[in-house]
Design a protein around this motif. Structure first.
Motif, PDB file in Angstrom:
ATOM      1  N   THR A   1       8.586   9.022   9.178  1.00 33.18           N
ATOM      2  CA  THR A   1       7.780  10.220   9.439  1.00 33.18           C
ATOM      3  C   THR A   1       8.330  11.433   8.681  1.00 33.18           C
ATOM      4  OG1 THR A   1       7.271   9.355  11.648  1.00 33.18           O
ATOM      5  CG2 THR A   1       6.884  11.694  11.261  1.00 33.18           C
ATOM      6  N   TRP A   2       9.660  11.555   8.642  1.00 32.42           N
ATOM      7  CA  TRP A   2      10.265  12.679   7.917  1.00 32.42           C
ATOM      8  C   TRP A   2       9.954  12.601   6.430  1.00 32.42           C
ATOM      9  CZ3 TRP A   2      13.749  13.138   3.948  1.00 32.42           C
ATOM     10  CH2 TRP A   2      14.276  14.437   3.722  1.00 32.42           C
ATOM     11  N   LEU A   3      10.024  11.431   5.844  1.00 31.45           N
ATOM     12  CA  LEU A   3       9.706  11.278   4.424  1.00 31.45           C
ATOM     13  C   LEU A   3       8.259  11.663   4.140  1.00 31.45           C
ATOM     14  CD1 LEU A   3      11.467   7.934   3.411  1.00 31.45           C
ATOM     15  CD2 LEU A   3      12.019  10.237   2.605  1.00 31.45           C
ATOM     16  N   ALA A   4       7.344  11.261   5.045  1.00 37.14           N
ATOM     17  CA  ALA A   4       5.931  11.586   4.832  1.00 37.14           C
ATOM     18  C   ALA A   4       5.701  13.095   4.900  1.00 37.14           C
ATOM     19  CB  ALA A   4       5.079  10.871   5.877  1.00 37.14           C
ATOM     20  N   GLY A   5       6.291  13.758   5.906  1.00 40.84           N
ATOM     21  CA  GLY A   5       6.130  15.211   6.005  1.00 40.84           C
ATOM     22  C   GLY A   5       6.733  15.919   4.797  1.00 40.84           C
ATOM     23  N   HIS A   6       7.909  15.464   4.345  1.00 39.82           N
ATOM     24  CA  HIS A   6       8.545  16.056   3.167  1.00 39.82           C
ATOM     25  C   HIS A   6       7.674  15.865   1.931  1.00 39.82           C
ATOM     26  CE1 HIS A   6      11.985  17.836   1.203  1.00 39.82           C
ATOM     27  NE2 HIS A   6      12.000  16.854   0.297  1.00 39.82           N
TER      28      HIS A   6
ATOM     29  N   ASP B   1      -3.233  10.845   2.835  1.00 39.86           N
ATOM     30  CA  ASP B   1      -2.016  10.027   2.731  1.00 39.86           C
ATOM     31  C   ASP B   1      -1.094  10.280   3.916  1.00 39.86           C
ATOM     32  OD1 ASP B   1      -2.873   8.956   0.353  1.00 39.86           O
ATOM     33  OD2 ASP B   1      -1.809  10.431  -0.892  1.00 39.86           O
ATOM     34  N   LEU B   2      -0.991  11.561   4.307  1.00 44.64           N
ATOM     35  CA  LEU B   2      -0.142  11.903   5.449  1.00 44.64           C
ATOM     36  C   LEU B   2      -0.649  11.236   6.717  1.00 44.64           C
ATOM     37  CD1 LEU B   2       2.197  13.547   6.649  1.00 44.64           C
ATOM     38  CD2 LEU B   2       0.578  15.437   6.987  1.00 44.64           C
TER      39      LEU B   2
ATOM     40  N   TYR C   1       0.826  -1.205   0.000  1.00 46.63           N
ATOM     41  CA  TYR C   1       0.000   0.000   0.000  1.00 46.63           C
ATOM     42  C   TYR C   1       0.863   1.259   0.000  1.00 46.63           C
ATOM     43  CZ  TYR C   1      -3.906   3.083   1.027  1.00 46.63           C
ATOM     44  OH  TYR C   1      -4.855   4.070   0.951  1.00 46.63           O
ATOM     45  N   LEU C   2       1.946   1.256   0.779  1.00 44.70           N
ATOM     46  CA  LEU C   2       2.814   2.426   0.813  1.00 44.70           C
ATOM     47  C   LEU C   2       3.520   2.642  -0.518  1.00 44.70           C
ATOM     48  CD1 LEU C   2       4.400   2.211   4.391  1.00 44.70           C
ATOM     49  CD2 LEU C   2       2.550   3.704   3.604  1.00 44.70           C
ATOM     50  N   LEU C   3       3.849   1.561  -1.203  1.00 45.23           N
ATOM     51  CA  LEU C   3       4.446   1.706  -2.546  1.00 45.23           C
ATOM     52  C   LEU C   3       3.458   2.373  -3.504  1.00 45.23           C
ATOM     53  CD1 LEU C   3       6.337  -1.697  -2.941  1.00 45.23           C
ATOM     54  CD2 LEU C   3       7.385   0.580  -2.961  1.00 45.23           C
ATOM     55  N   ARG C   4       2.188   2.103  -3.353  1.00 47.89           N
ATOM     56  CA  ARG C   4       1.176   2.731  -4.200  1.00 47.89           C
ATOM     57  C   ARG C   4       1.020   4.212  -3.854  1.00 47.89           C
ATOM     58  NH1 ARG C   4      -4.282  -0.538  -4.303  1.00 47.89           N
ATOM     59  NH2 ARG C   4      -4.711   1.184  -5.749  1.00 47.89           N
ATOM     60  N   ILE C   5       1.163   4.542  -2.553  1.00 51.25           N
ATOM     61  CA  ILE C   5       1.046   5.944  -2.152  1.00 51.25           C
ATOM     62  C   ILE C   5       2.245   6.756  -2.635  1.00 51.25           C
ATOM     63  CG2 ILE C   5       1.028   7.499  -0.157  1.00 51.25           C
ATOM     64  CD1 ILE C   5      -0.649   5.510   1.318  1.00 51.25           C
ATOM     65  N   ASP C   6       3.467   6.235  -2.308  1.00 60.85           N
ATOM     66  CA  ASP C   6       4.680   6.975  -2.666  1.00 60.85           C
ATOM     67  C   ASP C   6       5.826   5.964  -2.781  1.00 60.85           C
ATOM     68  OD1 ASP C   6       5.991   9.836  -2.786  1.00 60.85           O
ATOM     69  OD2 ASP C   6       7.302   8.607  -1.501  1.00 60.85           O
ATOM     70  N   LEU C   7       6.536   6.024  -3.909  1.00 60.50           N
ATOM     71  CA  LEU C   7       7.602   5.053  -4.177  1.00 60.50           C
ATOM     72  C   LEU C   7       8.722   5.161  -3.146  1.00 60.50           C
ATOM     73  CD1 LEU C   7       8.740   2.857  -6.004  1.00 60.50           C
ATOM     74  CD2 LEU C   7       9.793   4.663  -7.406  1.00 60.50           C
ATOM     75  N   ALA C   8       9.118   6.392  -2.784  1.00 63.90           N
ATOM     76  CA  ALA C   8      10.224   6.577  -1.846  1.00 63.90           C
ATOM     77  C   ALA C   8       9.875   6.012  -0.468  1.00 63.90           C
ATOM     78  CB  ALA C   8      10.582   8.051  -1.739  1.00 63.90           C
ATOM     79  N   ILE C   9       8.662   6.308  -0.013  1.00 66.45           N
ATOM     80  CA  ILE C   9       8.240   5.801   1.289  1.00 66.45           C
ATOM     81  C   ILE C   9       8.139   4.279   1.254  1.00 66.45           C
ATOM     82  CG2 ILE C   9       6.308   5.727   2.912  1.00 66.45           C
ATOM     83  CD1 ILE C   9       5.785   8.652   2.291  1.00 66.45           C
TER      84      ILE C   9
END
Length: 574
Positions: free
Chosen positions: A271-276, A287-288, A163-171
């Motif tokens: 958490t830092w990646l999500a805020g960024h 998403d956040l 699921y996180l890969l679908r939201i954001d590749l880096a996360i």
């Protein structure tokens, strides 16, 4: 009444600790599978909550869709109930898995020791057996307990990562790559912990053995004034155990600190990646919230995964110690062919043959040799034959039914006097009293107000050595009356009694065993004179045979051994 998992415990693989763990897990695969399914449901429902919360925020609050908001709230309520119910049932399965794992290991050790007797006690200390039952069984079972949570952790982590890969590749990549690296870092600490735990466990076993030996010989120690010496020795061993425990605790503390530091650093980075991502506009508000909620949820899988690794280490150490006990046995094959009834018992290493239907005595220049032969004749060591078939090729329980061995060191257990003499409970009072009469143990019976129903303390400590010996002889004689029993082997059955009692026992033994195959390992002239045939061993081989009186006149070496042993016995009695 709740019965044991198996009436007769199945034999697991003991080729390695891992093989033992896997084979024991297969025995409870149903409860493990049920626990794993509930663990997946429990952990999966919790993993789904952050995802539903994020979607509900985006679809219901941000988009102002009330139906989506209501639907999302109902789904969250359903997930909460699913998590609560599956968590409750998962815990029940976890407790069942722990109990089954511990009981099977303990039952297996107890059954194995009962089956193989001296083959175990001659190579493994009492402390090792006690530790295997009291400590290693429960430690091994801890792995069975956490199996359900461990399975749920793997599945939940996979779902969250996708699921996180679908939201954001880096996360997503941060989670997919970071979690395995985190586990690898913990494994680096776990490997030396395993070796330290093994050394600590070995010292614990040595200390338990020393304590058991000291307590067993406490009366002798007091008689010779050796209490202070053994107290100092026990204190020294205790300090060794303490130092080994401190070394384990130091590494365990480092591992526990890593359990907090590494996951904390991992979650902080997530958490830092999500805020960024929100600042850059790649993530929505929902998403956040999802990432933040997932970050909080991942603390549970991370904690569980490190706990699984720690329990795996302890389970391997425990399995290794269990294998050390289970591996000490008399080798047997699956052969079920029986020799002809009343087959001749033969010991090829010594050349001894026990004639059918005779009362035979065995005298050895080295007392240890006679005991070794008795062990072989009872299949506690390989080498002897019954008829044309090696005893080690017969199942152990079958040999126990055909050959009864009464050891030199009699063992009594907690229970009634009747249970000591007739442990299987298949004889009448008349038959029990007949065996008591042959063993000249009526003084034990008459000294107890309750008679055969009198309670017996642990190890029969309320009786003298001679009384214990005579009760053990009565038990062996009673067991040997069963039709399946072909041979009775008695090792020094009168070594702890006075000469008058010994003479009565010798006469009654000759009468009761007339026409029955019996071997008595003894060097007492009173016993030897009442035997049909005496076999004398010199240098471990049969040197002469005949009646006691004929050997006294024809074999100087035999006369020397018998006279010397009688002198020692007289000095001991005084």
């Amino acid at each position: 009444m709740i019965t044991l998992p198996d009436p007769v415990p199945p034999r697991p693989s003991i080729t390695s600790p891992t093989a033992y763990i896997l084979s024991m897990a297969r025995l409870q695969r149903r409860t493990l599978a049920g626990g794993a399914l509930l663990g997946v449901l429990w952990m999966g429902s919790q993993a789904a909550i952050p995802l539903v919360v994020g979607n509900t925020i985006d679809a219901g609050l941000v988009a102002r869709d009330s139906s989506a908001l209501v639907t999302g709230c109902l789904v969250l309520v359903g997930l909460a109930f699913a998590s609560a119910f599956s968590g409750m049932m998962r815990h029940r399965f976890a407790v069942s898995n722990w109990l089954l794992g511990a009981l099977r290991s303990q039952h297996l050790v107890g059954h194995h020791v009962a089956d193989h007797g001296l083959a175990v006690s001659g190579k493994v200390t009492t402390g090792e057996v006690v530790q295997a039952v009291s400590t290693d069984g429960p430690r091994f079972a801890d792995l069975m307990d956490i199996a359900a949570r461990g399975t749920g952790t793997v599945v939940a982590f996979g779902a969250v990562a996708v699921y996180l890969l679908r939201i954001d590749l880096a996360i997503g990549l941060f989670v997919v790559i970071g979690m395995p690296l985190l586990a690898a870092g913990l494994i680096v600490l776990i490997q030396p912990l395993q070796s330290r735990q093994s050394r600590h466990r070995a010292r614990e076993g040595d200390l338990t053995s020393l304590g058991a030996d000291t307590v067993a010989g406490l009366r002798v120690l007091r008689g010779i004034g050796g209490e202070d010496q053994f107290t100092a020795r026990y204190a020294e061993h205790s300090q060794e155990v303490r130092r080994a425990g401190v070394r384990v605790a130091g590494l365990q503390a480092l591992l526990d600190a890593a359990h907090v530091l590494l996951p904390g650093a991992f979650l902080a980075g997530l958490t830092w990646l999500a805020g960024h991502g929100v600042v850059e506009g790649r993530l929505s508000v929902g998403d956040l919230v999802t990432v933040y909620a997932v970050t909080a949820f991942l603390q549970l899988p991370l904690q569980t995964s490190t706990e699984v690794l720690s329990r795996w280490v302890r389970a391997r150490v425990a399995a290794e110690r269990l294998i050390g006990v289970l591996g000490r046995s008399v080798p047997t094959s699956a052969t079920t062919d029986l020799p002809e009834p009343n087959g001749v018992l033969h010991d090829p290493p010594s050349g001894l043959t026990v004639p059918v239907g005779s009362l035979t005595a065995l005298v050895s220049a080295r007392p240890e040799t006679g005991i070794e032969i008795a062990d072989r004749l009872a299949a506690l060591a390989p080498g002897a034959r019954l008829g044309d078939l090696p005893l080690e090729h017969l199942p152990a329980d079958l040999v126990r039914r055909r050959v009864v061995l009464s050891e030199a060191d009699p063992r009594l257990f907690t229970g009634t006097l009747r249970e000591q003499i007739d442990p299987l409970g298949r004889h009448t009072d008349e038959e029990v009293l007949g065996a008591v009469h042959t063993a000249d143990a009526f003084d034990v019976l008459t000294g107890l107000p309750e008679g055969l129903d009198a309670p017996v303390a642990e190890r029969g400590r309320d009786f003298s050595g001679g009384q214990r010996q005579r009760l053990a002889l009565a038990r062996a004689l009673l067991l040997a009356t069963h039709p399946d029993v072909e041979v009775l082997v008695l090792v020094e059955p009168t070594s702890a009694v006075d000469a008058h009692t010994e003479a009565r026992i010798a006469d009654r033994l000759h009468a009761s065993r007339s026409g029955k195959t019996t071997l008595v390992v003894s060097s007492s002239p009173l016993v030897l004179d009442r035997c049909d045939r005496v076999v004398f061993l010199d240098e471990g081989r049969v040197g002469a045979s005949g009646t006691h009186r004929s050997l006294l006149s024809s074999s100087p070496r035999y006369r020397e051994v018998v006279v010397r042993s009688e002198t020692v016995a007289e000095e001991t009695r005084r």
